[in-house]
Design a protein around this motif. Sequence first.
Motif, PDB file in Angstrom:
ATOM      1  N   TYR A 119     -32.638  92.152  35.042  1.00 10.46           N
ATOM      2  CA  TYR A 119     -32.477  92.348  36.367  1.00 10.46           C
ATOM      3  C   TYR A 119     -30.890  92.078  36.758  1.00 10.46           C
ATOM      4  O   TYR A 119     -30.523  91.058  36.358  1.00 10.46           O
ATOM      5  N   SER A 145     -42.739  84.763  36.472  1.00 12.92           N
ATOM      6  CA  SER A 145     -42.451  84.957  35.022  1.00 12.92           C
ATOM      7  C   SER A 145     -42.183  86.166  34.591  1.00 12.92           C
ATOM      8  O   SER A 145     -41.914  86.573  33.346  1.00 12.92           O
ATOM      9  N   GLY A 146     -42.408  87.340  35.303  1.00 11.03           N
ATOM     10  CA  GLY A 146     -42.393  88.675  34.912  1.00 11.03           C
ATOM     11  C   GLY A 146     -43.509  89.522  34.576  1.00 11.03           C
ATOM     12  O   GLY A 146     -43.504  90.649  34.049  1.00 11.03           O
ATOM     13  N   LYS A 147     -44.848  89.058  35.105  1.00  9.40           N
ATOM     14  CA  LYS A 147     -45.854  89.656  35.038  1.00  9.40           C
ATOM     15  C   LYS A 147     -45.920  91.211  35.577  1.00  9.40           C
ATOM     16  O   LYS A 147     -46.309  92.216  34.952  1.00  9.40           O
ATOM     17  N   SER A 148     -45.482  91.163  36.820  1.00  5.29           N
ATOM     18  CA  SER A 148     -45.505  92.659  37.562  1.00  5.29           C
ATOM     19  C   SER A 148     -44.513  93.329  36.955  1.00  5.29           C
ATOM     20  O   SER A 148     -44.570  94.636  36.819  1.00  5.29           O
ATOM     21  N   GLN A 150     -49.862  94.785  43.147  1.00 12.14           N
ATOM     22  CA  GLN A 150     -50.127  93.334  43.816  1.00 12.14           C
ATOM     23  C   GLN A 150     -49.952  93.491  45.494  1.00 12.14           C
ATOM     24  O   GLN A 150     -50.914  92.733  46.213  1.00 12.14           O
TER      25      GLN A 150
HETATM   26  N1  LIG Z   1     -35.672  94.256  41.539  1.00 15.43           N
HETATM   27  C1  LIG Z   1     -35.407  93.100  41.209  1.00 15.43           C
HETATM   28  N2  LIG Z   1     -33.996  92.545  41.189  1.00 15.43           N
HETATM   29  C2  LIG Z   1     -33.905  91.084  40.851  1.00 15.43           C
HETATM   30  N3  LIG Z   1     -34.774  90.229  40.482  1.00 15.43           N
HETATM   31  C3  LIG Z   1     -36.073  90.694  40.460  1.00 15.43           C
HETATM   32  C4  LIG Z   1     -36.546  92.022  41.018  1.00 15.43           C
HETATM   33  N4  LIG Z   1     -37.657  92.150  40.763  1.00 15.43           N
HETATM   34  C5  LIG Z   1     -38.192  91.068  40.654  1.00 15.43           C
HETATM   35  N5  LIG Z   1     -37.114  90.131  40.226  1.00 15.43           N
HETATM   36  C6  LIG Z   1     -37.288  88.683  39.866  1.00 15.43           C
HETATM   37  O1  LIG Z   1     -37.876  88.813  38.559  1.00 15.43           O
HETATM   38  C7  LIG Z   1     -38.574  87.623  38.326  1.00 15.43           C
HETATM   39  C8  LIG Z   1     -39.976  88.252  37.823  1.00 15.43           C
HETATM   40  O2  LIG Z   1     -40.566  88.899  38.798  1.00 15.43           O
HETATM   41  P1  LIG Z   1     -42.206  89.496  38.552  1.00 15.43           P
HETATM   42  O3  LIG Z   1     -42.227  90.340  37.695  1.00 15.43           O
HETATM   43  O4  LIG Z   1     -42.557  90.022  39.971  1.00 15.43           O
HETATM   44  O5  LIG Z   1     -42.878  88.210  38.449  1.00 15.43           O
HETATM   45  P2  LIG Z   1     -44.453  87.856  38.373  1.00 15.43           P
HETATM   46  O6  LIG Z   1     -45.238  88.859  38.855  1.00 15.43           O
HETATM   47  O7  LIG Z   1     -44.893  87.166  37.235  1.00 15.43           O
HETATM   48  O8  LIG Z   1     -44.600  86.529  39.809  1.00 15.43           O
HETATM   49  C9  LIG Z   1     -38.654  87.008  39.437  1.00 15.43           C
HETATM   50  O9  LIG Z   1     -38.072  85.696  39.546  1.00 15.43           O
HETATM   51  C10 LIG Z   1     -38.143  87.959  40.554  1.00 15.43           C
HETATM   52  O10 LIG Z   1     -37.553  87.197  41.487  1.00 15.43           O
END
Ligand SMILES: Nc1ncnc2c1ncn2[C@@H]1O[C@H](COP(=O)(O)OP(=O)(O)O)[C@@H](O)[C@H]1O
Length: 224
Positions: free
Chosen positions: A12, A43-46, A92
């Motif tokens: 990102y 951690s990047g699951k979503s 989610q």
């Molecule tokens: N569109 C975005 N721009 C910048 N950072 C992002 C974006 N989407 C998610 N993140 C960051 O990426 C990391 C992983 O997010 P996410 O995949 O939602 O994690 P999880 O589902 O494991 O909680 C987080 O630190 C989040 O803040």
Amino acid sequence: MKISIENLDKTYQTAAEQLNILKNVNFSMEQGEWLTIIGPSGSGKSSLLQCIVGITSADPGSSIRLDELDLQHASSEEVLAFRRKRIGFIYQDYKLFDQFDALTNVILPLVPYEDKGALDKKGKELLEKVHLSDRIHHVPQQLSGGEKQRVAIARALINEPELLICDEPTGNLDEQNRDHIIGILSELNAEGKSIILVTHDKEVISSGQRLMMIQRGNLIEQQL
Ligand SMILES: Nc1ncnc2c1ncn2[C@@H]1O[C@H](COP(=O)(O)OP(=O)(O)O)[C@@H](O)[C@H]1O
Ligand SMILES: [Mg+2]
């Protein structure tokens, strides 16, 4: 659906920095498997779930194959049509439309493509399946978190997907509704549908056949 992921990276870009969330993720899945993914919050699951089906784009050089679809090289129309026909995605945060009632939310993805009467019937059956027969005409604002989650689950099933992606689908459910939803997923899996599910719930982990953990950007297979 056969899934093959090679060298998946996800970065990102924000104004302040580059966040390299996923690093060289590799795995493959056969049709009918249920893979559970765990990992700390953030951690990047979503992100991984969304990259796998092309809702979010992975970095260039990543290879993502879903049966014959080469996601990184397909057109956005091809990816959209593939998802519409073959994939169900439970977000989610539900992503329901506030202005529509539960039934309309459930059938919405297929309204432009299929007969409205048949869709209404199918939508009602799905809402019944998730125990929401008495909430068909409620709008999201009139539903509890757990009820919204179950509407989102019903919507993900409207196209009878071969692959169901579930992002913490039981996060807002009480024990009874959680067990009911896991029962539905287990049934679908027994019918041969593939499932990729993210959860924090230890009770849910044992329903799948494989377990992986995201740790510092890497996806590591765990013993179940
Ligand atoms: N569109 C975005 N721009 C910048 N950072 C992002 C974006 N989407 C998610 N993140 C960051 O990426 C990391 C992983 O997010 P996410 O995949 O939602 O994690 P999880 O589902 O494991 O909680 C987080 O630190 C989040 O803040
Ligand atoms: Mg998440």
